[in-house]
Design a protein around this motif. Structure first.
Motif, short mmCIF file in Angstrom:
data_model
loop_
_atom_site.label_atom_id
_atom_site.label_comp_id
_atom_site.label_asym_id
_atom_site.label_seq_id
_atom_site.Cartn_x
_atom_site.Cartn_y
_atom_site.Cartn_z
N LYS A 151 -2.54 1.58 4.40
CA LYS A 151 -3.19 0.50 5.16
C LYS A 151 -4.47 1.02 5.80
O LYS A 151 -5.51 0.38 5.74
CB LYS A 151 -2.25 -0.06 6.23
CG LYS A 151 -2.85 -1.21 7.02
CD LYS A 151 -1.94 -1.64 8.16
CE LYS A 151 -2.52 -2.77 8.97
NZ LYS A 151 -3.90 -2.64 9.37
N ASP A 152 -4.40 2.21 6.40
CA ASP A 152 -5.59 2.80 7.01
C ASP A 152 -6.68 3.03 5.96
O ASP A 152 -7.86 2.77 6.20
CB ASP A 152 -5.25 4.12 7.70
CG ASP A 152 -4.40 3.94 8.96
OD1 ASP A 152 -4.30 2.80 9.45
OD2 ASP A 152 -3.81 4.94 9.41
N ASP A 155 -8.11 -0.33 4.78
CA ASP A 155 -8.84 -1.03 5.84
C ASP A 155 -10.21 -0.42 6.12
O ASP A 155 -10.97 -0.95 6.93
CB ASP A 155 -8.03 -1.05 7.14
CG ASP A 155 -6.89 -2.06 7.09
OD1 ASP A 155 -6.87 -2.92 6.18
OD2 ASP A 155 -5.99 -1.98 7.96
N ASN A 179 -10.77 -7.84 -1.57
CA ASN A 179 -10.50 -8.16 -0.17
C ASN A 179 -11.19 -9.44 0.30
O ASN A 179 -10.95 -9.89 1.41
CB ASN A 179 -10.88 -7.00 0.74
CG ASN A 179 -9.86 -5.90 0.70
OD1 ASN A 179 -8.75 -6.07 0.24
ND2 ASN A 179 -10.25 -4.72 1.15
#
Length: 180
Positions: A151-152, A155, A179
């Motif tokens: 996720k990091d 993101d 995205n």
């Protein structure tokens, strides 16, 4: 914008066809547009000549020829449908294990130091919505670590990351396109 650096043949029929399409465009297109064109997901009548024909079927056929998938006919109510289930589970498990190890044992916490193919695979697994399945067999604590790390990573700002290292620009551009 996608700019063609070289149109030298790659030896892969689909990639070479894609290169010919990119070379034939009069103006540079965005990664998002190329994804839509090459997957047949656009209905722009002025761009139809750039679509790859039967891309999903051709990809499935290539994976069948490599022994990774098989072809089956399934009856869905009034019609038959061709499906391509995985026949080589060891290859699938190899990829799952590679991704698991890359975010657990071999985690570098810096996408610039990450192997490009692994980064691309993580982006595609995320875009295909199968990333959770990749980590599902892990113990709860490892699952949480793997999901938090990915996720990091996912993101991060794709434009910033693409500018940092040569050779990963397209991976980050694909992530940005998915995205949106």
């Amino acid at each position: 914008q996608v700019l063609l650096k070289s149109d030298a043949p790659t030896g892969d029929v689909l990639l070479d066809e894609t290169l010919r399409h990119i070379k034939a465009t009069e103006s540079a297109e965005t990664v998002q547009t190329w994804i839509e064109l090459l997957t047949g997901e656009t209905w722009n009548p002025f761009k139809l000549q750039y679509q790859l024909r039967n891309v999903r079927e051709r990809l499935a056929k290539a994976l069948v020829e490599k022994g990774i998938l098989t072809t089956e006919k399934q009856n869905f109510l009034l019609f038959d449908m061709t499906t391509h289930p995985v026949s080589n589970t060891s290859e699938k498990q190899r990829l799952v294990k590679k991704l698991q190890e890359s975010v657990l044992e071999r985690w570098v916490n810096d996408p610039q130091r990450m192997e490009r193919r692994t980064l691309a695979l993580l982006v595609l697994a995320h875009a295909s919505d199968v990333l959770e399945n990749v980590f599902a067999s892990l113990a709860d604590d490892k699952y949480d670590v793997a999901m938090n790390r990915t996720k990091d990573l996912l993101d991060m700002d794709p434009e910033v990351e693409a500018a940092k290292a040569r050779g990963t620009e397209m991976i980050w551009a694909v992530l940005a396109a998915f995205n949106k």
